[in-house]
Design an enzyme around this catalytic site. Sequence first.
Site, PDB file in Angstrom:
ATOM      1  N   ARG A  68      40.503  37.315  48.169  1.00  7.31           N
ATOM      2  CA  ARG A  68      39.060  38.006  48.562  1.00  7.31           C
ATOM      3  C   ARG A  68      38.181  36.656  48.377  1.00  7.31           C
ATOM      4  O   ARG A  68      37.161  36.508  49.062  1.00  7.31           O
ATOM      5  CB  ARG A  68      38.898  39.027  47.483  1.00  7.31           C
ATOM      6  CG  ARG A  68      37.476  39.665  48.405  1.00  7.31           C
ATOM      7  CD  ARG A  68      37.236  41.004  47.519  1.00  7.31           C
ATOM      8  NE  ARG A  68      37.016  40.902  46.181  1.00  7.31           N
ATOM      9  CZ  ARG A  68      36.895  41.962  45.272  1.00  7.31           C
ATOM     10  NH1 ARG A  68      36.856  43.282  45.758  1.00  7.31           N
ATOM     11  NH2 ARG A  68      36.804  41.837  44.109  1.00  7.31           N
ATOM     12  N   LYS A 167      31.716  38.737  49.281  1.00  4.95           N
ATOM     13  CA  LYS A 167      31.438  38.922  47.707  1.00  4.95           C
ATOM     14  C   LYS A 167      30.433  37.787  47.197  1.00  4.95           C
ATOM     15  O   LYS A 167      31.126  37.001  46.736  1.00  4.95           O
ATOM     16  CB  LYS A 167      32.589  39.170  46.856  1.00  4.95           C
ATOM     17  CG  LYS A 167      32.219  39.820  45.430  1.00  4.95           C
ATOM     18  CD  LYS A 167      33.568  40.259  45.035  1.00  4.95           C
ATOM     19  CE  LYS A 167      33.199  40.673  43.380  1.00  4.95           C
ATOM     20  NZ  LYS A 167      32.131  41.458  43.229  1.00  4.95           N
TER      21      LYS A 167
HETATM   22  N1  PMP Z   1      31.071  47.019  45.332  1.00  8.93           N
HETATM   23  C1  PMP Z   1      30.696  46.112  44.553  1.00  8.93           C
HETATM   24  C2  PMP Z   1      29.352  45.552  45.547  1.00  8.93           C
HETATM   25  C3  PMP Z   1      31.131  45.435  43.857  1.00  8.93           C
HETATM   26  O1  PMP Z   1      30.439  44.207  43.446  1.00  8.93           O
HETATM   27  C4  PMP Z   1      32.312  45.421  43.276  1.00  8.93           C
HETATM   28  C5  PMP Z   1      33.179  44.614  42.164  1.00  8.93           C
HETATM   29  N2  PMP Z   1      32.425  43.955  41.557  1.00  8.93           N
HETATM   30  C6  PMP Z   1      33.286  46.715  43.765  1.00  8.93           C
HETATM   31  C7  PMP Z   1      32.474  47.405  44.701  1.00  8.93           C
HETATM   32  C8  PMP Z   1      34.546  47.076  43.047  1.00  8.93           C
HETATM   33  O2  PMP Z   1      35.420  45.920  43.593  1.00  8.93           O
HETATM   34  P1  PMP Z   1      36.703  45.790  42.850  1.00  8.93           P
HETATM   35  O3  PMP Z   1      37.392  47.014  42.476  1.00  8.93           O
HETATM   36  O4  PMP Z   1      37.432  44.671  43.549  1.00  8.93           O
HETATM   37  O5  PMP Z   1      36.248  45.339  41.297  1.00  8.93           O
END
Ligand code: PMP
Length: 307
Positions: A68, A167
């Site tokens: 990612r 991200k």
């Molecule tokens: N949405 C946003 C905006 C995030 O920043 C995150 C994690 N930081 C998530 C969802 C959850 O993602 P993950 O399970 O990969 O941590």
Amino acid sequence: MTLSPSASVSGPLPGSSSLQIYLNGELVPKERAVVSVFDHGLLYGDGVFEGIRAYNGRVFRLQEHLDRLYRSARAILLDVGMPVAGMQDAVLSTLRANKLKDAYIRLVVTRGVGDLGLDPKKCPRATVFVIADKITLYPEECYTHGLEVNTVSTRRTPSQALSPNIKSLNYLNNIMAKIEAGLSGAREAIMLSTEGYVAECTGDNIFYFKDGRLVTPPLAAGALEGITRAVVMRLAADSGIPVEERFFTPFDLHTADEVFLTGTAAEVVPVVKIDARSIGDGRPGERTRRLIAAFREVTQRDGVMIG
Ligand code: PMP
């Protein structure tokens, strides 16, 4: 003594037990882990990042997080400057240097040091750092009693402006949503797409159970492709629960049987009140509690060994 950001130390100072940070190819004590004020990550939020967890001596879903990170970097034409294998080594060696077996890892890649203008061409080299620290767990009551969350007016950045699947370091809209939630007395915010569909929370994905089905917004609603989201969808499907990705509005959450959030830091956390409406009987639901247990189990046995 003032040290320049480029000063490098390849291990703790004698007698020092400071946290070791990976910064641009070296491990440095946290006091010396500094970046330039001309770094475009700081000046413009120009960069990408990951939040990763290590459990019981293993890094959970490391490959998925690295994939990612590199996808996000590619999407913003950011040259990370090192291969994925090197990044994996950086994460593992930071954990080893700090003797951490259970940790939260923050991996950040910025556009690097440039001038005061926007032009990324002025940034010849990405800045890469990895922070691995002891995990500060959410209060246990969040899991036993559940969270109260509110829908806020701050919308998720639309994909026409910036894909919500990148991200990136630019979290200002999420921060505004978090502030709004706090002002309304809730711990977390439900963010909608500009069309009014539920997207996600400020740092977590959202799910609900209705009539035995598990529902979550599709990525096109503005949800990040959460790694915990994918793990939970797989766990649910494997236990025979029908899982659906579809567009829905706050009404579906208000009238759901159970609601929960997922994220690397929060893991799986039940939601018991939304916009002043109690969800189900106002207590964490049975199916959510089963998923929490299943999730905790998988985190203890899966992952890349720190060594
Ligand atoms: N949405 C946003 C905006 C995030 O920043 C995150 C994690 N930081 C998530 C969802 C959850 O993602 P993950 O399970 O990969 O941590």
